[in-house]
Design a protein around this motif. Structure first.
Motif, PDB file in Angstrom:
ATOM      1  N   UNK A  23     -95.933  54.943 -52.376  1.00 23.93           N
ATOM      2  CA  UNK A  23     -94.797  54.435 -53.129  1.00 23.93           C
ATOM      3  C   UNK A  23     -95.230  53.195 -53.893  1.00 23.93           C
ATOM      4  N   UNK A  24     -94.840  53.110 -55.162  1.00 21.01           N
ATOM      5  CA  UNK A  24     -95.099  51.920 -55.959  1.00 21.01           C
ATOM      6  C   UNK A  24     -93.782  51.181 -56.173  1.00 21.01           C
ATOM      7  N   UNK A  25     -93.834  49.889 -56.140  1.00 22.95           N
ATOM      8  CA  UNK A  25     -92.627  49.116 -56.401  1.00 22.95           C
ATOM      9  C   UNK A  25     -92.953  48.044 -57.424  1.00 22.95           C
ATOM     10  N   UNK A  26     -91.913  47.521 -58.056  1.00 27.96           N
ATOM     11  CA  UNK A  26     -92.152  46.508 -59.081  1.00 27.96           C
ATOM     12  C   UNK A  26     -91.378  45.216 -58.833  1.00 27.96           C
ATOM     13  N   UNK A  27     -90.437  45.220 -57.896  1.00 30.07           N
ATOM     14  CA  UNK A  27     -89.636  44.021 -57.632  1.00 30.07           C
ATOM     15  C   UNK A  27     -90.299  43.172 -56.558  1.00 30.07           C
ATOM     16  N   UNK A  28     -90.992  42.159 -56.960  1.00 32.88           N
ATOM     17  CA  UNK A  28     -91.704  41.300 -56.016  1.00 32.88           C
ATOM     18  C   UNK A  28     -90.761  40.462 -55.158  1.00 32.88           C
ATOM     19  N   UNK A  29     -89.510  40.384 -55.542  1.00 38.24           N
ATOM     20  CA  UNK A  29     -88.547  39.546 -54.819  1.00 38.24           C
ATOM     21  C   UNK A  29     -87.940  40.247 -53.608  1.00 38.24           C
ATOM     22  N   UNK A  30     -88.213  41.532 -53.410  1.00 40.73           N
ATOM     23  CA  UNK A  30     -87.639  42.235 -52.267  1.00 40.73           C
ATOM     24  C   UNK A  30     -88.202  41.673 -50.968  1.00 40.73           C
ATOM     25  N   UNK A  31     -87.337  41.588 -49.956  1.00 39.32           N
ATOM     26  CA  UNK A  31     -87.756  41.059 -48.659  1.00 39.32           C
ATOM     27  C   UNK A  31     -88.226  42.134 -47.702  1.00 39.32           C
ATOM     28  N   UNK A  32     -87.679  43.336 -47.879  1.00 39.09           N
ATOM     29  CA  UNK A  32     -88.013  44.429 -46.982  1.00 39.09           C
ATOM     30  C   UNK A  32     -88.299  45.692 -47.780  1.00 39.09           C
TER      31      UNK A  32
END
Lengths: 112, 113
Positions: A23-32
């Motif tokens: 899985x790739x994500x782009x929101x660095x602000x996510x906590x979990x």
């Protein structure tokens, strides 16, 4: 906009092998970052989560790895069984926020 | 232990009609959620509720209305159904905002003709 996505829409493995779902994500602000499993005709079921300040977490037969440098999340399933056949979703969430964002899902098929 | 239930499980309706999807949980969870699931989009949050009489919009709230008069129930209403609202709808609940584990119902498959 920022989003959670998946590298592969389908994955087929032999029973007993290890599975790796990415899985790739782009929101660095996510906590979990969270993994859910959805069997055919059912609602999603929580598998495991990992906090953003960790890089690895293990559960029963599952391991989640988080690489913040490349914004990549993976779910490893050891000794994959037919009962593991399902669609797997990654999701992201801030600590005190109810808005959980899901990726599109990867279908895992386990061949006997 | 019934957990979380949804009704109906399947519904076919016509454009312009009002439809209400029901969700009931027996855990006394504070938080309840409505998601829709469409191919290629995963699950998207429509509305959520932190407690009775407290609701808030999610990612895709347009065309939907919710209420929560009792902790255990969280109905979702489509006031004037459109074809784009054809989807599978999931209700979920959790005990706290910080919970990453949400408990999902079995889903309602809604078709709008």
């Amino acid at each position: 906009g920022e989003s959670v996505g998946l590298h592969l829409p389908t994955l087929s493995v032999q029973e007993g092998d290890n599975s790796i779902i990415n899985c790739a994500y782009s929101n660095s602000a996510s906590d979990y970052f969270i993994w859910y499993k959805q069997e055919s005709g059912k609602g999603p079921q929580f598998i495991i989560d990992i906090r953003s300040n960790m890089d690895k977490r293990q559960g029963q037969r599952v391991t989640v790895l988080l690489n913040k440098t490349v914004k990549h999340l993976s779910l490893q399933i050891a000794a994959t069984q037919p009962g593991d056949s399902a669609v797997y979703f990654c999701a992201e969430k801030a600590y005190n926020n109810n808005d959980m964002r899901f990726g599109a899902g990867t279908r895992l098929t386990v061949k006997p | 232990d019934a957990g979380i239930t949804q009704s109906p499980r399947y519904k076919i309706t016509e454009t312009g009609r009002q439809v209400t999807l029901m969700c009931h949980q027996t855990w006394s969870h504070s938080y309840m959620f409505w998601y829709r699931q469409d191919l290629g989009h995963g699950l998207r949050l429509i509305y959520y509720s932190a407690a009775a009489d407290i609701t808030d919009k999610g990612e895709v709230p347009d065309g939907y209305v919710v209420s929560r008069s009792k902790t255990e129930n969280f109905p979702l209403t489509l006031e004037s159904a459109t074809r784009s609202q054809t989807s599978v709808y999931f209700c979920a609940s959790s005990g706290r905002t910080s919970d990453n584990e949400q408990f999902f119902g079995p889903g309602t498959r809604l078709t709008v003709l």
